[in-house]
Design a protein around this motif. Structure first.
Motif, PDB file in Angstrom:
ATOM      1  N   PHE A  99      33.504  51.155  34.729  1.00  0.00           N
ATOM      2  CA  PHE A  99      34.559  51.202  35.746  1.00  0.00           C
ATOM      3  C   PHE A  99      34.295  50.150  36.822  1.00  0.00           C
ATOM      4  CE2 PHE A  99      35.855  52.486  39.961  1.00  0.00           C
ATOM      5  CZ  PHE A  99      37.168  52.897  39.812  1.00  0.00           C
ATOM      6  N   PHE A 100      33.078  50.134  37.355  1.00  0.00           N
ATOM      7  CA  PHE A 100      32.685  49.173  38.394  1.00  0.00           C
ATOM      8  C   PHE A 100      32.917  47.749  37.914  1.00  0.00           C
ATOM      9  CE2 PHE A 100      29.446  46.413  40.284  1.00  0.00           C
ATOM     10  CZ  PHE A 100      29.669  46.601  41.638  1.00  0.00           C
ATOM     11  N   ASN A 101      32.433  47.449  36.701  1.00  0.00           N
ATOM     12  CA  ASN A 101      32.601  46.096  36.147  1.00  0.00           C
ATOM     13  C   ASN A 101      34.072  45.703  36.093  1.00  0.00           C
ATOM     14  OD1 ASN A 101      29.860  46.099  35.746  1.00  0.00           O
ATOM     15  ND2 ASN A 101      29.946  45.974  33.536  1.00  0.00           N
ATOM     16  N   ASN A 102      34.895  46.569  35.520  1.00  0.00           N
ATOM     17  CA  ASN A 102      36.308  46.241  35.326  1.00  0.00           C
ATOM     18  C   ASN A 102      37.073  46.183  36.637  1.00  0.00           C
ATOM     19  OD1 ASN A 102      35.799  46.250  32.586  1.00  0.00           O
ATOM     20  ND2 ASN A 102      36.674  48.247  32.233  1.00  0.00           N
ATOM     21  N   PHE A 103      36.880  47.177  37.469  1.00  0.00           N
ATOM     22  CA  PHE A 103      37.676  47.320  38.676  1.00  0.00           C
ATOM     23  C   PHE A 103      37.348  46.251  39.702  1.00  0.00           C
ATOM     24  CE2 PHE A 103      38.681  49.271  42.809  1.00  0.00           C
ATOM     25  CZ  PHE A 103      39.997  49.646  42.595  1.00  0.00           C
ATOM     26  N   PHE A 104      36.084  46.152  40.079  1.00  0.00           N
ATOM     27  CA  PHE A 104      35.733  45.260  41.179  1.00  0.00           C
ATOM     28  C   PHE A 104      35.798  43.793  40.793  1.00  0.00           C
ATOM     29  CE2 PHE A 104      34.129  49.232  42.823  1.00  0.00           C
ATOM     30  CZ  PHE A 104      34.679  49.206  44.086  1.00  0.00           C
ATOM     31  N   SER A 105      35.409  43.444  39.592  1.00  0.00           N
ATOM     32  CA  SER A 105      35.494  42.026  39.229  1.00  0.00           C
ATOM     33  C   SER A 105      36.949  41.564  39.241  1.00  0.00           C
ATOM     34  CB  SER A 105      34.833  41.764  37.873  1.00  0.00           C
ATOM     35  OG  SER A 105      35.493  42.452  36.840  1.00  0.00           O
ATOM     36  N   ARG A 106      37.871  42.414  38.814  1.00  0.00           N
ATOM     37  CA  ARG A 106      39.291  42.029  38.851  1.00  0.00           C
ATOM     38  C   ARG A 106      39.809  41.933  40.282  1.00  0.00           C
ATOM     39  NH1 ARG A 106      40.193  45.000  33.646  1.00  0.00           N
ATOM     40  NH2 ARG A 106      40.419  43.296  32.197  1.00  0.00           N
ATOM     41  N   LYS A 107      39.400  42.879  41.128  1.00  0.00           N
ATOM     42  CA  LYS A 107      39.811  42.824  42.542  1.00  0.00           C
ATOM     43  C   LYS A 107      39.295  41.537  43.184  1.00  0.00           C
ATOM     44  CE  LYS A 107      41.764  46.786  43.935  1.00  0.00           C
ATOM     45  NZ  LYS A 107      43.027  46.797  44.640  1.00  0.00           N
TER      46      LYS A 107
END
Length: 184
Positions: A99-107
């Motif tokens: 979740f962290f990888n997907n969410f924050f890198s995209r933000k």
């Protein structure tokens, strides 16, 4: 049987506390709280249909559909094939590191793109002012100061890009390893 019902209520209360925390946290990062509550609910469930989500969260089906689409944009909810069912089923990513990888890198990638485009556009205008022969000295000095500030901003966005890439590639875990699961 009364004691069993009490434990069931406590179990639901414990889940609701965590769902509320997830919803509140996602709201901090720009995701509507109801969408965060939807994700939190899905974390504790297996595969869910939009109707099941609507029933649990008392939201409209269009709101559920929009929420699921938003969560799919971050790859934290995926559509799942369910044999024998005509309805779409969805499942949430339960691993918070993914979740962290997907969410924050995209933000962060979005932040970098928006702001770097702005910096580049502003630098073009500022450079014209700096290079102009007919500009007053005060305006030219201010343009130079702002141009210099923008150069510092670019350093920050380069750094943020490096962090985002380290998260996407998993390199960050060399420096900040995932802790071992604690025994219960």
């Amino acid at each position: 049987m009364v004691r069993s019902d009490n434990y069931k209520k406590q179990l639901d209360q414990a889940k609701d506390i965590v769902i509320n925390g997830i919803g509140e946290t996602m709201d901090l990062y720009g995701i509507n709280r109801s969408v965060g509550n939807l994700y939190g609910t899905m974390v504790f469930e297996g595969s869910m249909t939009l109707d099941e989500m609507r029933e649990q969260l008392q939201m409209s089906k269009p709101s559920m559909s929009a929420g699921v689409k938003k969560l799919q944009e971050y790859d934290i909810v995926k559509q799942q094939f369910t044999r024998g069912s005509r309805k779409q089923h969805f499942i949430a990513e339960k691993d918070f590191f993914i979740f962290f990888n997907n969410f924050f890198s995209r933000k962060w990638d979005r932040e970098i793109s928006i702001n770097m485009d702005s910096v580049k556009d502003a630098e073009v205008l500022l450079q014209k002012i700096i290079d102009a022969d007919d500009v007053d000295e005060e305006t030219k000095e201010e343009a130079i100061i702002i141009y210099t500030q923008l150069e510092d901003y670019k350093v920050y966005y380069e750094w943020l890009s490096n962090i985002s890439n380290a998260i996407k590639t998993g390199e960050i875990y060399k420096y900040f390893p995932i802790p071992e699961r604690r025994n219960q």
